[in-house]
Design a protein around this motif. Sequence first.
Motif, PDB file in Angstrom:
ATOM      1  N   ILE A  42       0.837  -1.208   0.000  1.00 21.00           N
ATOM      2  CA  ILE A  42       0.000   0.000   0.000  1.00 21.00           C
ATOM      3  C   ILE A  42       0.870   1.255   0.000  1.00 21.00           C
ATOM      4  CG2 ILE A  42      -1.774   1.310   1.245  1.00 21.00           C
ATOM      5  CD1 ILE A  42      -2.681  -1.394  -0.164  1.00 21.00           C
ATOM      6  N   TYR A  43       1.936   1.256   0.797  1.00 20.11           N
ATOM      7  CA  TYR A  43       2.845   2.410   0.783  1.00 20.11           C
ATOM      8  C   TYR A  43       3.502   2.575  -0.583  1.00 20.11           C
ATOM      9  CZ  TYR A  43       2.543   3.593   5.738  1.00 20.11           C
ATOM     10  OH  TYR A  43       2.108   4.017   6.976  1.00 20.11           O
ATOM     11  N   ASN A  44       3.850   1.467  -1.234  1.00 21.94           N
ATOM     12  CA  ASN A  44       4.401   1.551  -2.591  1.00 21.94           C
ATOM     13  C   ASN A  44       3.379   2.161  -3.544  1.00 21.94           C
ATOM     14  OD1 ASN A  44       6.935   0.516  -1.961  1.00 21.94           O
ATOM     15  ND2 ASN A  44       6.337  -1.589  -2.414  1.00 21.94           N
ATOM     16  N   HIS A  45       2.116   1.741  -3.422  1.00 22.24           N
ATOM     17  CA  HIS A  45       1.059   2.337  -4.246  1.00 22.24           C
ATOM     18  C   HIS A  45       0.973   3.839  -3.988  1.00 22.24           C
ATOM     19  CE1 HIS A  45      -1.487  -1.628  -4.503  1.00 22.24           C
ATOM     20  NE2 HIS A  45      -0.335  -1.721  -5.148  1.00 22.24           N
ATOM     21  N   MET A  46       0.976   4.214  -2.704  1.00 24.97           N
ATOM     22  CA  MET A  46       0.862   5.631  -2.363  1.00 24.97           C
ATOM     23  C   MET A  46       2.038   6.425  -2.931  1.00 24.97           C
ATOM     24  SD  MET A  46      -0.838   5.323   1.519  1.00 24.97           S
ATOM     25  CE  MET A  46       0.572   6.009   2.230  1.00 24.97           C
ATOM     26  N   ALA A  47       3.242   5.878  -2.856  1.00 24.47           N
ATOM     27  CA  ALA A  47       4.406   6.567  -3.420  1.00 24.47           C
ATOM     28  C   ALA A  47       4.239   6.747  -4.925  1.00 24.47           C
ATOM     29  CB  ALA A  47       5.686   5.805  -3.097  1.00 24.47           C
ATOM     30  N   GLU A  48       3.733   5.722  -5.602  1.00 26.87           N
ATOM     31  CA  GLU A  48       3.497   5.840  -7.052  1.00 26.87           C
ATOM     32  C   GLU A  48       2.426   6.881  -7.352  1.00 26.87           C
ATOM     33  OE1 GLU A  48       3.157   2.295  -9.509  1.00 26.87           O
ATOM     34  OE2 GLU A  48       4.110   1.136  -7.900  1.00 26.87           O
ATOM     35  N   LEU A  49       1.370   6.901  -6.546  1.00 29.36           N
ATOM     36  CA  LEU A  49       0.301   7.881  -6.743  1.00 29.36           C
ATOM     37  C   LEU A  49       0.796   9.303  -6.508  1.00 29.36           C
ATOM     38  CD1 LEU A  49      -2.545   5.847  -5.011  1.00 29.36           C
ATOM     39  CD2 LEU A  49      -2.465   6.470  -7.449  1.00 29.36           C
ATOM     40  N   ILE A  50       1.654   9.473  -5.520  1.00 30.77           N
ATOM     41  CA  ILE A  50       2.253  10.794  -5.268  1.00 30.77           C
ATOM     42  C   ILE A  50       3.150  11.180  -6.440  1.00 30.77           C
ATOM     43  CG2 ILE A  50       3.909  12.052  -3.818  1.00 30.77           C
ATOM     44  CD1 ILE A  50       2.803  10.302  -1.438  1.00 30.77           C
ATOM     45  N   GLN A  51       4.003  10.249  -6.845  1.00 31.51           N
ATOM     46  CA  GLN A  51       4.946  10.507  -7.937  1.00 31.51           C
ATOM     47  C   GLN A  51       4.215  10.873  -9.228  1.00 31.51           C
ATOM     48  OE1 GLN A  51       8.292  10.490  -7.576  1.00 31.51           O
ATOM     49  NE2 GLN A  51       8.836  10.782  -9.702  1.00 31.51           N
ATOM     50  N   SER A  52       3.072  10.244  -9.469  1.00 28.78           N
ATOM     51  CA  SER A  52       2.323  10.516 -10.699  1.00 28.78           C
ATOM     52  C   SER A  52       1.412  11.733 -10.579  1.00 28.78           C
ATOM     53  CB  SER A  52       1.494   9.286 -11.091  1.00 28.78           C
ATOM     54  OG  SER A  52       0.449   9.073 -10.150  1.00 28.78           O
ATOM     55  N   GLY A  53       1.378  12.351  -9.400  1.00 24.92           N
ATOM     56  CA  GLY A  53       0.582  13.553  -9.208  1.00 24.92           C
ATOM     57  C   GLY A  53      -0.891  13.307  -8.952  1.00 24.92           C
ATOM     58  N   GLN A  54      -1.280  12.063  -8.707  1.00 26.74           N
ATOM     59  CA  GLN A  54      -2.689  11.764  -8.477  1.00 26.74           C
ATOM     60  C   GLN A  54      -3.145  12.121  -7.066  1.00 26.74           C
ATOM     61  OE1 GLN A  54      -4.204   8.047 -10.308  1.00 26.74           O
ATOM     62  NE2 GLN A  54      -2.059   7.742 -10.878  1.00 26.74           N
ATOM     63  N   ILE A  55      -2.200  12.126  -6.117  1.00 27.31           N
ATOM     64  CA  ILE A  55      -2.503  12.553  -4.753  1.00 27.31           C
ATOM     65  C   ILE A  55      -1.322  13.365  -4.237  1.00 27.31           C
ATOM     66  CG2 ILE A  55      -4.037  10.627  -4.162  1.00 27.31           C
ATOM     67  CD1 ILE A  55      -1.661   9.386  -2.606  1.00 27.31           C
ATOM     68  N   SER A  56      -1.593  14.155  -3.217  1.00 22.32           N
ATOM     69  CA  SER A  56      -0.514  14.895  -2.559  1.00 22.32           C
ATOM     70  C   SER A  56      -0.014  14.083  -1.375  1.00 22.32           C
ATOM     71  CB  SER A  56      -1.015  16.254  -2.077  1.00 22.32           C
ATOM     72  OG  SER A  56      -1.903  16.079  -0.986  1.00 22.32           O
TER      73      SER A  56
END
Length: 113
Positions: A42-56
């Motif tokens: 889940i943390y890996n997903h969150m890091a990817e989502l942050i990196q892609s600009g989908q979440i802050s």
Amino acid sequence: MCEFDAPDDDSSDTLDGTLTLLRLHMTPAQIAAQRGLTENTIYNHMAELIQSGQISLREALDINDADLARMQDEILAYDGGDEGFRFKPVYEALDGAFDYGTLKCVRAAILTG
């Protein structure tokens, strides 16, 4: 797949599942339990989502400004030399106060800078 590469179609579905639950204000532990995945995933997903600009970063993690500044300072000060970036030295420099998943998310936010 590299830690911050763009996801392929299969991983895009799993990222969307994590994103949906994050937007329902679930914690990484709650999301992991709900989805039958590890918190690390889940943390890996969150890091990817942050990196892609989908979440802050603030949407992903509930961290105060002082802790965020400490993590950012250590991440930015770390010079991995020929080995490249590794989280263990940063984790140790912070005396284990923050888990690897949190550090990954903070680094992702720095990289999107």
